[in-house]
Design a protein around this motif. Structure first.
Motif, PDB file in Angstrom:
ATOM      1  N   GLU A 261      16.472  35.626 103.093  1.00  0.00           N
ATOM      2  CA  GLU A 261      15.932  34.317 103.443  1.00  0.00           C
ATOM      3  C   GLU A 261      14.729  34.002 102.568  1.00  0.00           C
ATOM      4  OE1 GLU A 261      15.372  33.252 107.475  1.00  0.00           O
ATOM      5  OE2 GLU A 261      17.246  34.140 108.157  1.00  0.00           O
ATOM      6  N   ALA A 262      14.429  32.716 102.425  1.00  0.00           N
ATOM      7  CA  ALA A 262      13.268  32.255 101.677  1.00  0.00           C
ATOM      8  C   ALA A 262      12.547  31.202 102.517  1.00  0.00           C
ATOM      9  CB  ALA A 262      13.695  31.677 100.335  1.00  0.00           C
ATOM     10  N   ARG A 263      11.272  31.011 102.197  1.00  0.00           N
ATOM     11  CA  ARG A 263      10.434  30.107 102.996  1.00  0.00           C
ATOM     12  C   ARG A 263      10.041  28.883 102.172  1.00  0.00           C
ATOM     13  NH1 ARG A 263       4.483  31.677 105.197  1.00  0.00           N
ATOM     14  NH2 ARG A 263       4.462  32.614 103.128  1.00  0.00           N
ATOM     15  N   VAL A 264      10.135  27.715 102.786  1.00  0.00           N
ATOM     16  CA  VAL A 264       9.735  26.463 102.145  1.00  0.00           C
ATOM     17  C   VAL A 264       8.665  25.797 103.004  1.00  0.00           C
ATOM     18  CG1 VAL A 264      10.502  24.184 101.361  1.00  0.00           C
ATOM     19  CG2 VAL A 264      12.035  26.152 101.131  1.00  0.00           C
ATOM     20  N   THR A 265       7.578  25.369 102.381  1.00  0.00           N
ATOM     21  CA  THR A 265       6.502  24.690 103.106  1.00  0.00           C
ATOM     22  C   THR A 265       6.211  23.345 102.448  1.00  0.00           C
ATOM     23  OG1 THR A 265       5.453  26.768 103.771  1.00  0.00           O
ATOM     24  CG2 THR A 265       4.087  24.792 103.844  1.00  0.00           C
ATOM     25  N   ILE A 266       6.153  22.288 103.258  1.00  0.00           N
ATOM     26  CA  ILE A 266       5.762  20.962 102.775  1.00  0.00           C
ATOM     27  C   ILE A 266       4.362  20.691 103.298  1.00  0.00           C
ATOM     28  CG2 ILE A 266       6.419  18.540 102.577  1.00  0.00           C
ATOM     29  CD1 ILE A 266       9.062  20.403 104.104  1.00  0.00           C
ATOM     30  N   ARG A 267       3.426  20.500 102.386  1.00  0.00           N
ATOM     31  CA  ARG A 267       2.029  20.296 102.742  1.00  0.00           C
ATOM     32  C   ARG A 267       1.739  18.817 103.009  1.00  0.00           C
ATOM     33  NH1 ARG A 267       0.007  25.301 103.919  1.00  0.00           N
ATOM     34  NH2 ARG A 267      -0.029  26.705 102.116  1.00  0.00           N
ATOM     35  N   LYS A 268       0.898  18.603 104.022  1.00  0.00           N
ATOM     36  CA  LYS A 268       0.376  17.272 104.356  1.00  0.00           C
ATOM     37  C   LYS A 268       1.485  16.219 104.456  1.00  0.00           C
ATOM     38  CE  LYS A 268      -4.293  18.162 102.747  1.00  0.00           C
ATOM     39  NZ  LYS A 268      -5.443  17.727 101.924  1.00  0.00           N
ATOM     40  N   VAL A 269       2.348  16.459 105.428  1.00  0.00           N
ATOM     41  CA  VAL A 269       3.449  15.541 105.732  1.00  0.00           C
ATOM     42  C   VAL A 269       2.944  14.479 106.704  1.00  0.00           C
ATOM     43  CG1 VAL A 269       5.755  15.362 106.735  1.00  0.00           C
ATOM     44  CG2 VAL A 269       5.111  17.418 105.463  1.00  0.00           C
ATOM     45  N   PRO A 270       3.201  13.199 106.455  1.00  0.00           N
ATOM     46  CA  PRO A 270       2.820  12.161 107.433  1.00  0.00           C
ATOM     47  C   PRO A 270       3.431  12.465 108.797  1.00  0.00           C
ATOM     48  CG  PRO A 270       3.499  11.160 105.364  1.00  0.00           C
ATOM     49  CD  PRO A 270       3.830  12.622 105.256  1.00  0.00           C
ATOM     50  N   ASP A 271       2.601  12.504 109.820  1.00  0.00           N
ATOM     51  CA  ASP A 271       3.057  12.891 111.156  1.00  0.00           C
ATOM     52  C   ASP A 271       3.430  11.651 111.959  1.00  0.00           C
ATOM     53  OD1 ASP A 271       3.681  14.354 113.370  1.00  0.00           O
ATOM     54  OD2 ASP A 271       1.610  14.764 113.968  1.00  0.00           O
TER      55      ASP A 271
END
Length: 405
Positions: A261-271
């Motif tokens: 498995e690999a990890r993906v992170t999206i920074r500062k996503v409009p909530d």
């Protein structure tokens, strides 16, 4: 007279000598008065060799034609097996997926079984024949050959057992049962006499490679008892059965790990509503399975979103998510392939407190940092740095007393 479905994996039929040995074993069951349906995988290494042949032509073979090619591996196995049985003086019949009435959807490479018409198989059994069915394959509604994906022969066997109302489904492999963890990592791992469908389903989904997850789903849905055992010995293996009350006495039944498995992170996503759906839609459309998902608390209307995907889909996932991230105004997308997931599984977790704390403490004592956590009623999974995988497995195995009878 019992109706038994037996499945033999690639290593079990990896040579002519082994195919002959399987034929003798099957004949022994047949001579006891049983009706036998045998599901065979391709010979060990055959599927990979066929993929390599296709990739010598192009890096992206046409999915339909690749399925036509890959299905020949199992065709070879069932034909050789049937020739072996007949050479020993017993009647047998080989059937490819479509001849055995296995109908699927049209998702090439990972098709799902929709229904099985057992008429042909029953007709052959009534003639007193041993029936050998090619695993891993079927036919879609347009008459195209499909394959079920890696481990698909397990699914074929259990689905046939369910459709035929078999008394038992035996999965023969190169290991002699299901263990508390990988014996190659933890020498004190023990073979389990039995395990519940639910526990096996979790273990299969979390990286245990003994049984394919869809096979367990079929078994649980249709109450098919599965006996996982070695084709190289007569020793009893592990029974996969419905849950019983005494199973809850054991808090943790097994420890699994997954380095794929690999990890993906999206920074500062409009909530705001709809953003998560927009981010994950292209992954869903591409058939990419998203596993763990974590969203941080919103600050100033922005949040971080992290999820895991199969390592094979990592680069494609990054590309798809980066496109959406730009559209919605997220800051950036980062990824990490150097992770692993370690998990503990057990129906006893439902009735025992403090299991998570014990797991976290055991990892902390070894200086292993937890990056992500997910839980269900009967499992706890932690994402950690990949380099600590083997240590984490051994530590958790000992912490929950799995090295003891």
């Amino acid at each position: 007279m019992a109706l038994i479905v037996q499945k033999y994996g690639g290593t079990s039929v990896g040579s002519i000598e082994r195919i002959k040995a399987v034929a003798k074993r099957v004949i022994d069951y047949y001579k006891k008065g049983n009706q036998i349906v045998v599901v065979l995988s391709a010979m060990a290494g055959e599927t990979d060799s066929l993929i390599e042949l296709a990739k010598k032509i192009t890096d992206e073979p046409d999915p339909r034609e690749l399925d036509v090619l890959l299905s020949t591996g199992e065709q070879k196995s069932v034909a050789l097996f049937t020739i072996a049985v007949k050479s020993m003086g017993y009647d047998a019949c080989s059937l490819l997926g479509f001849q055995a009435g296995i109908y699927t959807d049209s998702l090439y490479g990972r098709a799902r079984i929709h229904q099985i018409d057992t008429e042909r198989i029953r007709r052959e059994l009534e003639k007193g024949r041993i029936v050998a069915v090619a695993g891993f394959q079927g036919l879609d509604e347009k008459g195209n050959i499909t394959t079920l994906g890696r481990g698909g022969s397990d699914t074929t066997a259990v689905a046939l057992a369910a459709a035929l109302g078999a008394d038992l489904c035996e999965i023969y492999t190169d290991v002699d049962g299901i263990y508390t963890t990988d014996p190659n990592i933890c020498p004190s791992a023990r073979k389990l006499e039995r395990i519940s469908y639910e526990e096996m389903l979790e273990m299969a989904s979390l990286g245990a490679k003994v049984l394919e997850i869809r096979a367990v789903e079929f078994a649980m849905k249709y109450n098919v008892p599965i006996h996982v055992r070695s084709s190289f010995s007569e020793e009893r293996g592990t029974m996969v059965v419905p849950e019983t009350k005494d199973m809850e006495k054991v808090v943790v039944s097994g420890v699994t790990y997954n380095k794929n498995e690999a990890r993906v992170t999206i920074r500062k996503v409009p909530d705001r509503p709809g953003i998560a759906a927009k981010l994950f839609k292209p992954l869903f459309d591409a058939g990419i399975v998203v596993d763990m998902i974590i969203q941080n608390t919103s600050e100033d209307g922005l949040t971080d979103l992290t999820f895991t995907v199969p390592k094979a889909d990592f680069k494609k996932s990054l590309r798809l998510v980066e496109e959406v991230a730009r559209e919605i105004g997220a800051e950036k997308v980062i990824g990490d392939e150097n992770i692993a997931k370690v998990s503990i599984v057990g129906v006893g977790m439902r009735s025992h407190a403090g299991v998570a704390q014990k797991m976290f403490e055991a990892l902390a004592n070894e200086g292993i940092n937890i990056l992500m956590i997910s839980t269900s009623e009967i499992k706890i999974s932690c994402v950690i740095e990949e380099k600590y995988t083997e240590l984490a497995v051994r530590v958790l195995h000992k912490a929950f007393g799995l090295d003891k009878e």
